[in-house]
Design an enzyme around this catalytic site. Structure first.
Site, PDB file in Angstrom:
ATOM      1  N   ILE A   1       0.829  -1.209   0.000  1.00 16.63           N
ATOM      2  CA  ILE A   1       0.000   0.000   0.000  1.00 16.63           C
ATOM      3  C   ILE A   1       0.869   1.268   0.000  1.00 16.63           C
ATOM      4  CG2 ILE A   1      -0.260   0.417   2.492  1.00 16.63           C
ATOM      5  CD1 ILE A   1      -3.322   0.496   1.978  1.00 16.63           C
TER       6      ILE A   1
ATOM      7  N   HIS B   1       6.129 -11.918   5.782  1.00 16.55           N
ATOM      8  CA  HIS B   1       5.927 -11.493   4.393  1.00 16.55           C
ATOM      9  C   HIS B   1       7.265 -11.146   3.770  1.00 16.55           C
ATOM     10  CE1 HIS B   1       5.576  -7.993   7.051  1.00 16.55           C
ATOM     11  NE2 HIS B   1       6.166  -7.298   6.091  1.00 16.55           N
TER      12      HIS B   1
ATOM     13  N   HIS C   1       9.051  -8.824   0.930  1.00 16.54           N
ATOM     14  CA  HIS C   1       8.931  -7.668   0.038  1.00 16.54           C
ATOM     15  C   HIS C   1       9.674  -7.966  -1.255  1.00 16.54           C
ATOM     16  CE1 HIS C   1       7.786  -4.553   3.156  1.00 16.54           C
ATOM     17  NE2 HIS C   1       8.287  -5.491   3.951  1.00 16.54           N
TER      18      HIS C   1
HETATM   19  P1  5GP Z   1       7.218  -4.623   7.333  1.00 13.38           P
HETATM   20  O1  5GP Z   1       7.824  -3.362   7.831  1.00 13.38           O
HETATM   21  O2  5GP Z   1       6.362  -5.293   8.380  1.00 13.38           O
HETATM   22  O3  5GP Z   1       8.211  -5.553   6.706  1.00 13.38           O
HETATM   23  O4  5GP Z   1       6.296  -4.194   6.134  1.00 13.38           O
HETATM   24  C1  5GP Z   1       4.911  -4.085   6.181  1.00 13.38           C
HETATM   25  C2  5GP Z   1       4.471  -3.564   4.840  1.00 13.38           C
HETATM   26  O5  5GP Z   1       3.078  -3.755   4.734  1.00 13.38           O
HETATM   27  C3  5GP Z   1       4.740  -2.079   4.635  1.00 13.38           C
HETATM   28  O6  5GP Z   1       5.562  -1.895   3.475  1.00 13.38           O
HETATM   29  C4  5GP Z   1       3.360  -1.469   4.457  1.00 13.38           C
HETATM   30  O7  5GP Z   1       3.318  -0.454   3.483  1.00 13.38           O
HETATM   31  C5  5GP Z   1       2.511  -2.665   4.063  1.00 13.38           C
HETATM   32  N1  5GP Z   1       1.128  -2.593   4.518  1.00 13.38           N
HETATM   33  C6  5GP Z   1       0.688  -2.296   5.764  1.00 13.38           C
HETATM   34  N2  5GP Z   1      -0.650  -2.336   5.814  1.00 13.38           N
HETATM   35  C7  5GP Z   1      -1.067  -2.677   4.584  1.00 13.38           C
HETATM   36  C8  5GP Z   1      -2.379  -2.883   4.004  1.00 13.38           C
HETATM   37  O8  5GP Z   1      -3.409  -2.757   4.653  1.00 13.38           O
HETATM   38  N3  5GP Z   1      -2.417  -3.239   2.694  1.00 13.38           N
HETATM   39  C9  5GP Z   1      -1.289  -3.391   1.945  1.00 13.38           C
HETATM   40  N4  5GP Z   1      -1.447  -3.737   0.663  1.00 13.38           N
HETATM   41  N5  5GP Z   1      -0.055  -3.208   2.449  1.00 13.38           N
HETATM   42  C10 5GP Z   1       0.055  -2.853   3.749  1.00 13.38           C
END
Ligand code: 5GP
Ligand code: ZN
Length: 119
Positions: free
Chosen positions: A34, A106, A108
């Site tokens: 997002i 997850h 990226h």
């Molecule tokens: P982290 O920092 O946990 O590795 O990354 C989480 C990622 O999830 C972030 O890049 C953030 O933009 C994405 N994200 C968080 N909430 C949502 C959502 O509701 N929908 C989508 N598509 N991505 C999300």
């Protein structure tokens, strides 16, 4: 637990929150981030609610391998350029020290011509 009622990615998997899906099968889902950090930025997420790599063991090796292999297939489909001049970045953040914000494992996938917005 297989699914966490309060987890945002579990909600996306259950279609309770909309997402731009790129792929789905019985084990994995992929959707656009997002808040993209690069021209192409999507996430590959296991349907099983695993918090991070810190919670994985040998029983998860097939699932983790499947995520890795899917990364290249979906990166090309999403428009990442093939070959050594192209490519893509793969990142998995784990735990607070790892900068993880969403506590559901997850991967990226980021790509596209540089410069990127972030990262
Ligand atoms: P982290 O920092 O946990 O590795 O990354 C989480 C990622 O999830 C972030 O890049 C953030 O933009 C994405 N994200 C968080 N909430 C949502 C959502 O509701 N929908 C989508 N598509 N991505 C999300
Ligand atoms: Zn979850």
């Amino acid at each position: 637990m297989a699914s966490d009622p309060n987890c945002i990615f579990c909600k996306i998997i259950r279609n309770e929150i909309p997402s731009k899906k790129l792929f789905e099968d019985e084990d994995l889902i992929a959707f656009e981030d997002i808040r993209p950090a690069a021209p192409i930025h999507f996430l590959i997420v296991p349907k099983l609610h695993i918090v991070s790599l810190q919670q994985t063991d040998l029983s998860h090796q097939n699932l983790l391998g499947k995520m890795m292999v899917l990364a290249n297939t979906l990166a090309l489909k999403a428009g990442c350029r093939p070959g050594p001049q192209g490519g893509f970045r793969v990142v998995i953040n784990n735990g607070e020290d790892g900068g993880q914000e969403v506590n559901h494992l997850h991967m990226h996938i980021m790509g596209g011509p540089r410069p990127w917005l972030r990262a």
